[in-house]
Design a protein around this motif. Structure first.
Motif, PDB file in Angstrom:
ATOM      1  N   GLY A  50       3.874 -85.641  58.662  1.00 42.38           N
ATOM      2  CA  GLY A  50       3.720 -84.332  58.030  1.00 42.38           C
ATOM      3  C   GLY A  50       2.273 -83.878  58.086  1.00 42.38           C
ATOM      4  N   SER A  51       2.023 -82.772  57.430  1.00 48.92           N
ATOM      5  CA  SER A  51       0.672 -82.209  57.386  1.00 48.92           C
ATOM      6  C   SER A  51      -0.020 -82.638  56.097  1.00 48.92           C
ATOM      7  CB  SER A  51       0.734 -80.686  57.458  1.00 48.92           C
ATOM      8  OG  SER A  51      -0.545 -80.119  57.307  1.00 48.92           O
ATOM      9  N   GLN A  52      -1.335 -82.876  56.187  1.00 55.08           N
ATOM     10  CA  GLN A  52      -2.110 -83.231  55.006  1.00 55.08           C
ATOM     11  C   GLN A  52      -2.723 -82.010  54.328  1.00 55.08           C
ATOM     12  OE1 GLN A  52      -4.141 -86.646  57.374  1.00 55.08           O
ATOM     13  NE2 GLN A  52      -4.274 -87.250  55.235  1.00 55.08           N
ATOM     14  N   ILE A  53      -2.552 -80.843  54.951  1.00 56.44           N
ATOM     15  CA  ILE A  53      -3.082 -79.606  54.375  1.00 56.44           C
ATOM     16  C   ILE A  53      -2.033 -78.516  54.507  1.00 56.44           C
ATOM     17  CG2 ILE A  53      -5.492 -80.158  54.861  1.00 56.44           C
ATOM     18  CD1 ILE A  53      -5.291 -78.359  57.329  1.00 56.44           C
ATOM     19  N   THR A  54      -2.201 -77.459  53.741  1.00 57.47           N
ATOM     20  CA  THR A  54      -1.341 -76.284  53.879  1.00 57.47           C
ATOM     21  C   THR A  54      -1.877 -75.420  55.013  1.00 57.47           C
ATOM     22  OG1 THR A  54      -0.811 -76.306  51.517  1.00 57.47           O
ATOM     23  CG2 THR A  54      -0.442 -74.239  52.709  1.00 57.47           C
ATOM     24  N   GLY A  55      -0.997 -74.998  55.890  1.00 59.68           N
ATOM     25  CA  GLY A  55      -1.437 -74.198  57.029  1.00 59.68           C
ATOM     26  C   GLY A  55      -0.267 -73.590  57.765  1.00 59.68           C
ATOM     27  N   VAL A  56      -0.591 -72.835  58.805  1.00 60.03           N
ATOM     28  CA  VAL A  56       0.410 -72.174  59.641  1.00 60.03           C
ATOM     29  C   VAL A  56       0.425 -72.867  60.995  1.00 60.03           C
ATOM     30  CG1 VAL A  56       1.113 -70.013  60.725  1.00 60.03           C
ATOM     31  CG2 VAL A  56       0.066 -69.986  58.453  1.00 60.03           C
ATOM     32  N   VAL A  57       1.610 -73.212  61.480  1.00 58.85           N
ATOM     33  CA  VAL A  57       1.748 -73.909  62.758  1.00 58.85           C
ATOM     34  C   VAL A  57       1.395 -72.962  63.895  1.00 58.85           C
ATOM     35  CG1 VAL A  57       3.336 -75.102  64.306  1.00 58.85           C
ATOM     36  CG2 VAL A  57       3.509 -75.447  61.832  1.00 58.85           C
ATOM     37  N   ASP A  58       0.418 -73.377  64.696  1.00 53.42           N
ATOM     38  CA  ASP A  58       0.013 -72.593  65.861  1.00 53.42           C
ATOM     39  C   ASP A  58       0.808 -72.995  67.097  1.00 53.42           C
ATOM     40  OD1 ASP A  58      -1.692 -70.721  67.286  1.00 53.42           O
ATOM     41  OD2 ASP A  58      -2.642 -72.486  68.173  1.00 53.42           O
ATOM     42  N   GLU A  59       1.109 -74.316  67.192  1.00 53.44           N
ATOM     43  CA  GLU A  59       1.838 -74.790  68.374  1.00 53.44           C
ATOM     44  C   GLU A  59       2.430 -76.158  68.093  1.00 53.44           C
ATOM     45  OE1 GLU A  59       1.095 -75.208  73.223  1.00 53.44           O
ATOM     46  OE2 GLU A  59      -0.582 -74.914  71.849  1.00 53.44           O
ATOM     47  N   VAL A  60       3.696 -76.357  68.536  1.00 54.62           N
ATOM     48  CA  VAL A  60       4.345 -77.671  68.495  1.00 54.62           C
ATOM     49  C   VAL A  60       4.302 -78.221  69.913  1.00 54.62           C
ATOM     50  CG1 VAL A  60       6.418 -78.979  67.931  1.00 54.62           C
ATOM     51  CG2 VAL A  60       5.835 -76.938  66.604  1.00 54.62           C
TER      52      VAL A  60
END
Length: 382
Positions: A43-53
């Protein structure tokens, strides 16, 4: 001699099974599925918006390989601000060492010189006043100047102390620098968190994220099955529980590849029984498992629970009263059936070990043939 007469004279043809010397292996058969010993939720350790998978479900990845990239602009700006704060705090420390501290030391020198001069003037005025050659006004002026010089000297000493290592101004500047560096480290870490990488080698078995999604800490975005030993989880009928021991060998095959078998070892026996299915969960470890195995793939296993090497073996169908106290077999000898008591050993599937009563090569008649002891028969091998 006619066929009917020959049949009457020599007896009916009966399929007879020879006693052979062979290894007899007893196995417990079960089915289950492939499962890695553990799974890693990524998972992510910060809140953010996915730019690319950057990866797809089912893809094999290496440790450190980029998986997901988050938008970085805001994080990069925060790091620039943190770098500026560090530069400012470092400049403050240099100013303290290169300017403030030398200036305070110089001021202290001047204040001490002024104090020495004021003390000499005061002593002179005091001697003159005692000898009747000086005025009280001159003595008062000398006393005032001495007090001022002492105050200035104490102030200069304090300025030197506060600007030296251990002083309050110096400690404050050090603290501000440490805080600025910590903020920069945090900004760098958060920027690093914008690129989510594989924690170890493995296969991605689940993907729950797409470009543009808002992600938060604690939410699983990808599930990784780490590379290593493969675990087979199977359900064993509880009646076979007494036959199982950790460390027993097994042969397994995937239902998708039934002709390809691979070894496994019994590594875990669940201490509880599933009351609804009357079964026990066991786990087997398959080292160097074949590449075609996939997570949750259905498998069948044969667990070896007993083995007798070089045993006298015959089909179980030839033993009369096998579960009673006096088992026996019918042996074809001289064209007749002869009963022979036997002692039985290990039973494995449709074969049984005979410990005593027969020898290799003896032809034994099946129970289903309905032959009686002493009856003429013509034994034929299958």
């Amino acid at each position: 001699m006619g066929l009917g007469l020959a049949r009457w004279y020599f007896g009916p043809e009966v399929t007879a099974y020879p006693v052979v010397k062979a290894d007899l292996v007893k196995t417990v058969v079960a089915s289950g599925h492939v499962e890695t010993p553990y799974r890693v939720d990524i998972g992510s350790q910060i809140t953010g918006v996915v730019d690319e998978v950057l990866v797809d479900e089912g893809q094999t990845v290496k440790r450190g390989q980029p998986l997901i990239r988050l938008e970085r602009e805001e994080l990069q700006s925060a790091m620039v601000l943190a770098e500026g704060a560090v530069a400012q705090a470092e400049a403050r420390m240099r100013q303290m060492r290169e300017l403030t501290q030398p200036a305070a030391q110089e001021t202290l020198k001047q204040a001490r010189a002024t104090l020495a001069n004021a003390e000499a003037t005061y002593e002179r005025a005091q001697r003159l006043a005692k000898g009747g050659f000086g005025t009280q006004a001159a003595l008062d002026e000398a006393t005032k100047n001495l007090d001022v010089a002492r105050t200035q000297a104490r102030t200069a000493e304090l300025q030197v102390y506060t600007s030296s290592p251990g002083g309050s101004d110096y400690v404050m500047a050090e603290t501000q620098l440490a805080q600025a560096r910590a903020a920069l480290a945090t900004a760098k870490a958060r920027l690093g968190y914008s690129l989510i990488t594989a924690p170890r080698d493995g296969v991605l078995i689940s993907r729950n994220v797409e470009k543009g999604a808002v992600v938060q800490p604690g939410k699983s975005l990808l599930v990784l099955a780490p590379t290593g030993d493969v675990q087979l989880v199977v359900q064993i009928d509880e009646k076979n529980l007494g036959l199982l021991k950790v460390g027993q060998s097994a042969l397994a095959s995937a239902d998708a590849y039934p002709d390809l078998r691979f070894p496994a070892t019994l590594s875990y026996i669940n201490p509880s029984v599933d009351i609804n299915r009357a079964s026990v969960e066991v786990k087997l470890t398959a080292k160097d498992a074949p590449d075609y195995l996939r997570q949750d793939m259905t498998v069948s296993v044969d667990i070896e629970v007993d083995r007798r090497g070089g045993a006298l073996v015959a089909p179980a169908r030839v033993v009369h009263d096998a579960n009673g106290g006096a088992p026996f077999v019918l042996v074809s000898n001289g064209g007749r059936a002869h009963d022979q008591p036997v002692k039985l050993g290990l039973r494995a599937g449709d074969r049984v070990q005979i410990l005593d009563g027969v020898k290799p090569g003896d032809l034994l008649l099946p129970v289903s043939a309905g032959v009686r002891a002493g009856q003429r028969i013509r034994a034929v091998q299958p």
